[in-house]
Design a protein around this motif. Structure first.
Motif, PDB file in Angstrom:
ATOM      1  N   GLU A  39       0.823  -1.205   0.000  1.00  0.00           N
ATOM      2  CA  GLU A  39       0.000   0.000   0.000  1.00  0.00           C
ATOM      3  C   GLU A  39       0.860   1.259   0.000  1.00  0.00           C
ATOM      4  N   MET A  40       2.058   1.176   0.548  1.00  0.00           N
ATOM      5  CA  MET A  40       2.987   2.307   0.547  1.00  0.00           C
ATOM      6  C   MET A  40       3.615   2.515  -0.832  1.00  0.00           C
ATOM      7  N   GLY A  41       3.351   1.595  -1.763  1.00  0.00           N
ATOM      8  CA  GLY A  41       3.830   1.762  -3.139  1.00  0.00           C
ATOM      9  C   GLY A  41       5.056   0.945  -3.483  1.00  0.00           C
ATOM     10  N   HIS A  42       5.519   0.080  -2.573  1.00  0.00           N
ATOM     11  CA  HIS A  42       6.712  -0.713  -2.828  1.00  0.00           C
ATOM     12  C   HIS A  42       6.364  -2.026  -3.526  1.00  0.00           C
ATOM     13  N   GLU A  43       7.329  -2.549  -4.262  1.00  0.00           N
ATOM     14  CA  GLU A  43       7.162  -3.829  -4.963  1.00  0.00           C
ATOM     15  C   GLU A  43       7.704  -4.937  -4.060  1.00  0.00           C
ATOM     16  N   ILE A  44       6.818  -5.822  -3.604  1.00  0.00           N
ATOM     17  CA  ILE A  44       7.191  -6.845  -2.636  1.00  0.00           C
ATOM     18  C   ILE A  44       7.177  -8.211  -3.293  1.00  0.00           C
ATOM     19  N   GLU A  45       8.306  -8.880  -3.250  1.00  0.00           N
ATOM     20  CA  GLU A  45       8.394 -10.276  -3.688  1.00  0.00           C
ATOM     21  C   GLU A  45       8.474 -11.135  -2.429  1.00  0.00           C
ATOM     22  N   VAL A  46       7.432 -11.913  -2.197  1.00  0.00           N
ATOM     23  CA  VAL A  46       7.374 -12.750  -0.996  1.00  0.00           C
ATOM     24  C   VAL A  46       8.064 -14.078  -1.267  1.00  0.00           C
ATOM     25  N   LEU A  47       9.042 -14.397  -0.403  1.00  0.00           N
ATOM     26  CA  LEU A  47       9.722 -15.688  -0.493  1.00  0.00           C
ATOM     27  C   LEU A  47       9.359 -16.496   0.742  1.00  0.00           C
ATOM     28  N   ASN A  48       8.539 -17.524   0.552  1.00  0.00           N
ATOM     29  CA  ASN A  48       8.191 -18.411   1.660  1.00  0.00           C
ATOM     30  C   ASN A  48       9.403 -19.269   1.996  1.00  0.00           C
ATOM     31  N   ILE A  49       9.759 -19.288   3.266  1.00  0.00           N
ATOM     32  CA  ILE A  49      11.041 -19.851   3.687  1.00  0.00           C
ATOM     33  C   ILE A  49      11.044 -21.376   3.551  1.00  0.00           C
ATOM     34  N   PRO A  50      12.001 -21.925   2.779  1.00  0.00           N
ATOM     35  CA  PRO A  50      12.123 -23.388   2.645  1.00  0.00           C
ATOM     36  C   PRO A  50      12.626 -24.034   3.947  1.00  0.00           C
ATOM     37  N   ASP A  51      12.717 -25.361   3.937  1.00  0.00           N
ATOM     38  CA  ASP A  51      13.019 -26.107   5.159  1.00  0.00           C
ATOM     39  C   ASP A  51      14.488 -26.095   5.553  1.00  0.00           C
ATOM     40  N   THR A  52      15.404 -26.070   4.585  1.00  0.00           N
ATOM     41  CA  THR A  52      16.827 -26.218   4.911  1.00  0.00           C
ATOM     42  C   THR A  52      17.620 -24.979   4.485  1.00  0.00           C
TER      43      THR A  52
END
Length: 393
Positions: A39-52
């Motif tokens: 909402e602040m205008g930034h481009e967010i790439e979400v990386l879901n954290i892997p197991d290892t």
């Protein structure tokens, strides 16, 4: 690695719109932070954290190659290995890392020094931790309290919880699952021996520090002590909360929390846990009094109740924490207790004079809407990061 260093040598924080890789563990405030950053205008790439750690490093480098981020954001160092290998690679590539500690870092990384790198900017809700973090090598450590993720100005009293209009409510857990997770043979006996006599979290004494002074020498390492301290903090919070909740009687008490509350046999009506973003605000708004009882591991920091309850139009009676005096006008914007006796006296008082709650609620809500929303914290985090990594901007 030389080619990668060249690839990532672009200027960071050069534009108003930032490209951010957000390391997601589906933890407290993460979903809300991602939404607000967008909402602040930034481009967010979400990386879901892997197991290892190996899988994590591969995924992180691949994502950064695609995104060319201005920074990477983590909560509680989620996504990093304790040996500091991922942190070292990111430092070598000169990729800024922003880490916000929403919990006591000592339970997560007792030996934090392998993670200390010049490209890492640390934020913590506990201002008392900053000198120690700097001694560990985190030169850029800043105080950043939590803030409410709830939208201000919304009507939260829907009438669904009208039965709470003359009741005291507490939303929170027993910490029993946490206690069981940390438990080892002999811990309960050691806890009973080591528990500071007459300890009250509102006293200004810090539970973990007091515990370490008393019995820290019995453990072979920092990690071993903090493993026990995790058990002790959960156990002490159980005792603290159950004692306070017994003091509410004879007033009607409703507890919304985990199923373990039933074994404490409190004079209360028990309810299942509730959603913090949708159902809890309705309970806050409807209740005559909402109780706040902090976890004993908090030193001076405030939990979210201090912000969420007034913002919903609810009245909060909270235990004392030092940061209250820094973030609120305590005499006008908060109702505070320092002991079970004082809590009971104030419950009696506000039952007798319920109209006295309204000015406190109004002033606290105005303060929160003006200064203590989650978006205020995120803006502060970004501002500090710009000053650190691109002071000319």
């Amino acid at each position: 690695m030389v080619n990668l260093k060249t690839y990532f040598s672009y200027k960071k924080f050069a534009g108003q719109t930032l490209r951010i890789v957000y390391l997601n563990q589906s933890y407290f405030l993460q979903e809300e932070s991602i939404r607000l950053l967008r909402e602040m205008g930034h481009e967010i790439e979400v990386l879901n954290i892997p197991d290892t750690p190996k899988t994590m490093l591969d995924a992180l480098l691949k994502t950064c190659l695609q995104v060319k981020p201005d920074c990477i954001i983590s909560v509680n160092h989620f996504g990093f290995d304790y040996e500091g290998k991922i942190a070292s690679v990111l430092a070598d590539l000169d990729l800024p890392v922003l880490v916000w500690y929403l919990d006591d870092y000592r339970f997560i990384i007792p030996d934090a020094s392998p993670l200390a790198q010049p490209n890492m900017l640390l934020f913590t809700i506990e201002k008392q931790d900053i000198p120690h973090l700097k001694r560990l090598g985190f030169d850029a450590a800043h105080y950043l309290p939590t803030g409410s993720p709830l939208p201000p100005g919304k009507k939260y009293d829907t009438g669904a919880y009208a039965y709470l209009n003359r009741a005291v409510s507490f939303i929170g857990g027993t910490f029993e699952d946490t206690r069981l997770r940390w438990r080892k043979d002999g811990y309960e006996a050691l806890f009973k021996t080591a528990m500071p006599a007459g300890f009250q979290p509102q006293s200004g004494r810090f539970f973990i520090d007091t515990l370490k002074t008393k019995i820290g020498s019995r453990f072979d390492s920092e990690a071993e002590f903090y493993h026990f301290a995790g058990y002790a903090a959960a156990r002490a919070t159980q005792s603290y909360r159950s004692e306070l909740l017994r003091s509410v009687s004879p007033h009607p008490l409703h507890i919304f929390g985990d199923s373990h509350w039933s074994r404490f046999r409190l004079p209360a009506q028990l309810h299942p846990p509730v959603d913090s973003l949708h159902t809890a605000p309705q309970i806050f708004a409807a209740s005559l009094i909402n109780l706040n009882m902090s976890s004993v591991q908090l030193k001076t920091a405030l939990n979210l109740r201090l912000y969420d309850v007034p913002l919903c139009g609810g009245f909060l009676l909270t235990d004392w924490k030092e940061d209250l005096a820094e973030l609120f006008d305590v005499d006008r914007e908060a109702a505070v207790y320092h002991s079970a006796e004082e809590m009971k006296e104030k419950i009696d008082y506000f039952y007798k004079y319920p109209e006295k709650r309204q000015p406190i609620i109004r002033r606290a809500a105005e303060r929160i809407e003006r200064e203590h929303l989650l978006i205020h914290r995120l803006k502060r985090l970004i501002t500090i990061a710009r000053e650190r990594f691109n002071p000319a901007s």
